[in-house]
Motif scaffolding. Structure first.
Motif, PDB file in Angstrom:
ATOM      1  N   TRP A  86      12.132  11.703  42.271  1.00  0.00           N
ATOM      2  CA  TRP A  86      12.553  11.225  43.609  1.00  0.00           C
ATOM      3  C   TRP A  86      13.981  11.669  43.869  1.00  0.00           C
ATOM      4  CZ3 TRP A  86       8.603  10.113  46.275  1.00  0.00           C
ATOM      5  CH2 TRP A  86       7.560   9.324  45.805  1.00  0.00           C
ATOM      6  N   THR A  87      14.203  12.194  45.064  1.00  0.00           N
ATOM      7  CA  THR A  87      15.558  12.571  45.490  1.00  0.00           C
ATOM      8  C   THR A  87      15.756  12.009  46.901  1.00  0.00           C
ATOM      9  OG1 THR A  87      14.853  14.618  46.590  1.00  0.00           O
ATOM     10  CG2 THR A  87      15.362  14.773  44.228  1.00  0.00           C
ATOM     11  N   LYS A  88      16.903  12.335  47.506  1.00  0.00           N
ATOM     12  CA  LYS A  88      17.145  11.896  48.895  1.00  0.00           C
ATOM     13  C   LYS A  88      16.416  12.786  49.886  1.00  0.00           C
ATOM     14  CE  LYS A  88      21.568  12.092  49.192  1.00  0.00           C
ATOM     15  NZ  LYS A  88      22.986  12.038  49.550  1.00  0.00           N
ATOM     16  N   GLY A  89      16.057  13.987  49.469  1.00  0.00           N
ATOM     17  CA  GLY A  89      15.405  14.921  50.389  1.00  0.00           C
ATOM     18  C   GLY A  89      15.381  16.312  49.776  1.00  0.00           C
ATOM     19  N   HIS A 221      10.435  12.802  55.210  1.00  0.00           N
ATOM     20  CA  HIS A 221      10.525  12.496  56.645  1.00  0.00           C
ATOM     21  C   HIS A 221       9.835  13.520  57.555  1.00  0.00           C
ATOM     22  CE1 HIS A 221      13.833  15.285  57.925  1.00  0.00           C
ATOM     23  NE2 HIS A 221      14.146  15.228  56.642  1.00  0.00           N
ATOM     24  N   LYS A 222       9.589  14.718  57.028  1.00  0.00           N
ATOM     25  CA  LYS A 222       8.873  15.695  57.877  1.00  0.00           C
ATOM     26  C   LYS A 222       7.367  15.502  57.740  1.00  0.00           C
ATOM     27  CE  LYS A 222      12.598  18.931  57.599  1.00  0.00           C
ATOM     28  NZ  LYS A 222      13.355  19.267  58.787  1.00  0.00           N
ATOM     29  N   LEU A 223       6.982  14.744  56.716  1.00  0.00           N
ATOM     30  CA  LEU A 223       5.568  14.496  56.433  1.00  0.00           C
ATOM     31  C   LEU A 223       5.241  13.054  56.835  1.00  0.00           C
ATOM     32  CD1 LEU A 223       3.147  15.964  55.126  1.00  0.00           C
ATOM     33  CD2 LEU A 223       3.955  15.171  52.898  1.00  0.00           C
ATOM     34  N   TYR A 224       5.774  12.620  57.955  1.00  0.00           N
ATOM     35  CA  TYR A 224       5.511  11.287  58.529  1.00  0.00           C
ATOM     36  C   TYR A 224       6.069  10.150  57.662  1.00  0.00           C
ATOM     37  CZ  TYR A 224       2.110  14.522  60.458  1.00  0.00           C
ATOM     38  OH  TYR A 224       1.509  15.632  60.984  1.00  0.00           O
ATOM     39  N   GLY A 225       6.880  10.486  56.669  1.00  0.00           N
ATOM     40  CA  GLY A 225       7.455   9.460  55.801  1.00  0.00           C
ATOM     41  C   GLY A 225       8.854   9.078  56.241  1.00  0.00           C
ATOM     42  N   PRO A 226       9.517   8.233  55.438  1.00  0.00           N
ATOM     43  CA  PRO A 226      10.860   7.771  55.813  1.00  0.00           C
ATOM     44  C   PRO A 226      11.952   8.812  55.540  1.00  0.00           C
ATOM     45  CG  PRO A 226      10.174   6.801  53.741  1.00  0.00           C
ATOM     46  CD  PRO A 226       9.020   7.643  54.199  1.00  0.00           C
ATOM     47  N   THR A 227      13.072   8.657  56.175  1.00  0.00           N
ATOM     48  CA  THR A 227      14.229   9.492  55.836  1.00  0.00           C
ATOM     49  C   THR A 227      14.820   8.962  54.521  1.00  0.00           C
ATOM     50  OG1 THR A 227      15.606   8.064  57.202  1.00  0.00           O
ATOM     51  CG2 THR A 227      14.845  10.095  58.221  1.00  0.00           C
ATOM     52  N   GLY A 228      15.607   9.809  53.881  1.00  0.00           N
ATOM     53  CA  GLY A 228      16.280   9.371  52.649  1.00  0.00           C
ATOM     54  C   GLY A 228      15.401   9.431  51.416  1.00  0.00           C
ATOM     55  N   ILE A 229      14.242  10.068  51.523  1.00  0.00           N
ATOM     56  CA  ILE A 229      13.348  10.229  50.365  1.00  0.00           C
ATOM     57  C   ILE A 229      12.895  11.684  50.296  1.00  0.00           C
ATOM     58  CG2 ILE A 229      10.992   9.747  49.519  1.00  0.00           C
ATOM     59  CD1 ILE A 229      12.845   7.589  48.856  1.00  0.00           C
ATOM     60  N   GLU A 270      17.178  10.077  38.093  1.00  0.00           N
ATOM     61  CA  GLU A 270      17.102   9.077  39.170  1.00  0.00           C
ATOM     62  C   GLU A 270      18.085   7.932  38.903  1.00  0.00           C
ATOM     63  OE1 GLU A 270      12.912   8.055  39.380  1.00  0.00           O
ATOM     64  OE2 GLU A 270      12.372  10.042  40.149  1.00  0.00           O
ATOM     65  N   ALA A 271      19.358   8.303  38.780  1.00  0.00           N
ATOM     66  CA  ALA A 271      20.387   7.301  38.482  1.00  0.00           C
ATOM     67  C   ALA A 271      20.571   6.335  39.655  1.00  0.00           C
ATOM     68  CB  ALA A 271      21.708   8.001  38.184  1.00  0.00           C
ATOM     69  N   GLY A 272      20.783   5.073  39.332  1.00  0.00           N
ATOM     70  CA  GLY A 272      21.093   4.087  40.371  1.00  0.00           C
ATOM     71  C   GLY A 272      19.847   3.493  41.007  1.00  0.00           C
ATOM     72  N   THR A 273      20.050   2.460  41.812  1.00  0.00           N
ATOM     73  CA  THR A 273      18.923   1.804  42.486  1.00  0.00           C
ATOM     74  C   THR A 273      18.375   2.738  43.559  1.00  0.00           C
ATOM     75  OG1 THR A 273      20.000  -0.312  42.121  1.00  0.00           O
ATOM     76  CG2 THR A 273      18.205  -0.270  43.748  1.00  0.00           C
ATOM     77  N   PRO A 274      17.105   3.045  43.478  1.00  0.00           N
ATOM     78  CA  PRO A 274      16.560   4.027  44.435  1.00  0.00           C
ATOM     79  C   PRO A 274      16.247   3.416  45.800  1.00  0.00           C
ATOM     80  CG  PRO A 274      14.869   3.336  42.894  1.00  0.00           C
ATOM     81  CD  PRO A 274      16.115   2.589  42.503  1.00  0.00           C
TER      82      PRO A 274
END
Ligand code: PMP
Length: 400
Positions: A86-89, A221-229, A270-274
């Motif tokens: 998992w990343t921010k984008g 977010h381009k695949l109908y999902g949320p931003t920041g993922i 994936e450091a920190g709270t995701p």
């Protein structure tokens, strides 16, 4: 049974009530109710963190968080969920590869081959790592269709070429290079391939095993999902060789002032709270998408772009940069500035993008300072094509 019904699909997107004629899905897609509900439900009824506490809310959140990872694995046919980071984008995923894979391995004299049609997200991280290591970024030029020229690729791949950075689909023209061939050529040369899948994953999700791609990055977010993922897929052997990039909670197994021991892949990246709500929301989005016939949906979106192309082609001065069979329609009207037109379209409730689309080298290659871009999604309808056409005619009459 998967199916695609344009009306039912459209009903999933409440923002269409406000957004009106939304033709900017290549920038970010609107969000289905499923996502809104799953995210709201997590915040309203759970709210706990993942991979930390033993209480039942935390356990439930962790299960849903990990099941979203499994849904991504399925989407791109990765062999293991441990290959999904998992990343921010997309941007963060490519920077992760640049800093964690490439930086320790590159030295002065090495080359990073980057296609000329790349979004800045798949260019700037390589320019940065080149600056840090003394390596050189080399341009893979485009052919007449503005696609990375694979005949030149063969010549440019040398013993010095350590990385090839190439996009699955251009966010301007919608053109898709023959990725399989590009990857085969690069691998014959011992070159690692990093694919920017930000646009491509939406229109034809890859089979990463069949493609044999080394790294594949995309944004939710381009695949109908949320931003920041976002997601970084990597081959297990490569991910295992990479040192963590960011340090913090949960990316380690033990820590002291003498040092730390990193977690295994993918947690060590994936450091920190995701973004827990985002991941859970994306998981719900993918479950919904899995009920849709996305091949049919894509076909429908492309047919709308084709209809728009045919209508707009009747306007004097119309110049298209659209690749064949794409759902994106980048264009200009000779004698008018793209941003003036976009402003007047916006005043009439038509949302399209204008400018350089974060792909300045591509626009330089085309020889324009910017373009308009109408991007069609399966929630659009023929009425949107009419609105685009009518508003454009009106905008041009005001500008004349
Ligand atoms: N690559 C391409 C082809 C894109 O279209 C985009 C988004 N415009 C990105 C990369 C960057 O994605 P993000 O901003 O979600 O990281």
């Amino acid at each position: 049974m998967k199916s695609f019904d344009p009306t039912a699909f459209r009903h999933q997107f409440p923002a269409l009530h406000q957004a009106g004629c939304y033709l900017d899905s290549a920038a970010t897609a609107l969000k289905p109710l499923t996502l809104v509900q799953a995210t709201g439900e997590y915040y309203a009824h759970n709210g706990a963190t993942v991979h930390r506490s033993a209480h039942s809310a935390a356990q439930n959140a962790t299960d849903r968080f990990e099941s979203a990872r499994e849904s991504v694995r399925e989407l791109i046919n990765a062999a293991s969920h441990q290959q999904i980071v998992w990343t921010k984008g997309t941007t963060e995923a490519i920077n992760l590869v640049a800093q964690s894979y490439a930086r320790p391995r590159l030295k002065a004299g090495d080359e990073i081959l980057v296609s000329e049609s790349e979004h800045h997200s798949n260019l700037i991280p390589w320019l940065m790592v080149a600056q840090q290591t003394g390596a050189t970024v080399i341009k893979l030029p485009l052919d007449q269709r503005y696609l990375p020229d694979l005949t030149q690729l063969e010549q440019l791949l040398t013993g010095k070429t350590k990385i090839l950075a190439i996009g699955h689909m251009s966010n301007v023209t919608g053109g898709c290079p023959d990725l399989k061939l590009a990857i085969e050529l690069a691998h014959k040369n011992g070159t690692i391939v990093v694919v920017d899948g930000a646009q491509g994953v939406v229109h034809s999700p890859p089979d990463v095993q069949q493609l044999d791609v080394d790294f594949y990055a995309f944004s939710a977010h381009k695949l109908y999902g949320p931003t920041g993922i976002g997601v970084l897929y990597g081959k297990s052997t490569l991910l295992a060789e990479m040192a963590p990039w960011q340090g913090g909670g949960k990316m380690l197994t033990q820590a002291s002032f003498d040092g730390f021991e990193a977690q295994s892949v993918p947690e060590c990246f994936e450091a920190g709270t995701p973004n827990i709500a985002g991941v859970i929301g994306f998981g719900a989005t993918l479950s919904w998408l899995n009920t849709q016939d996305i091949v049919q949906a894509e076909h429908y979106a492309c047919s709308l772009a084709q209809l728009a192309y045919e209508k707009l082609a009747t306007i004097p001065g119309f110049i298209s940069y659209r690749a064949q069979n794409s759902s994106l329609l980048a264009f200009n009207i000779a004698g008018f500035h793209h941003s003036d037109i976009a402003t007047l379209l916006s005043e009439q409730g038509v949302a399209i993008r204008s400018g350089q689309h974060c792909a300045q080298p591509l626009l330089d290659a085309i020889g324009v300072s910017g373009t308009l871009r109408a991007s069609f999604a399966p929630y659009n309808q023929p009425d949107d094509v009419d609105k685009l056409y009518q508003s454009l005619i009106r905008a041009l009459s005001l500008l004349e």
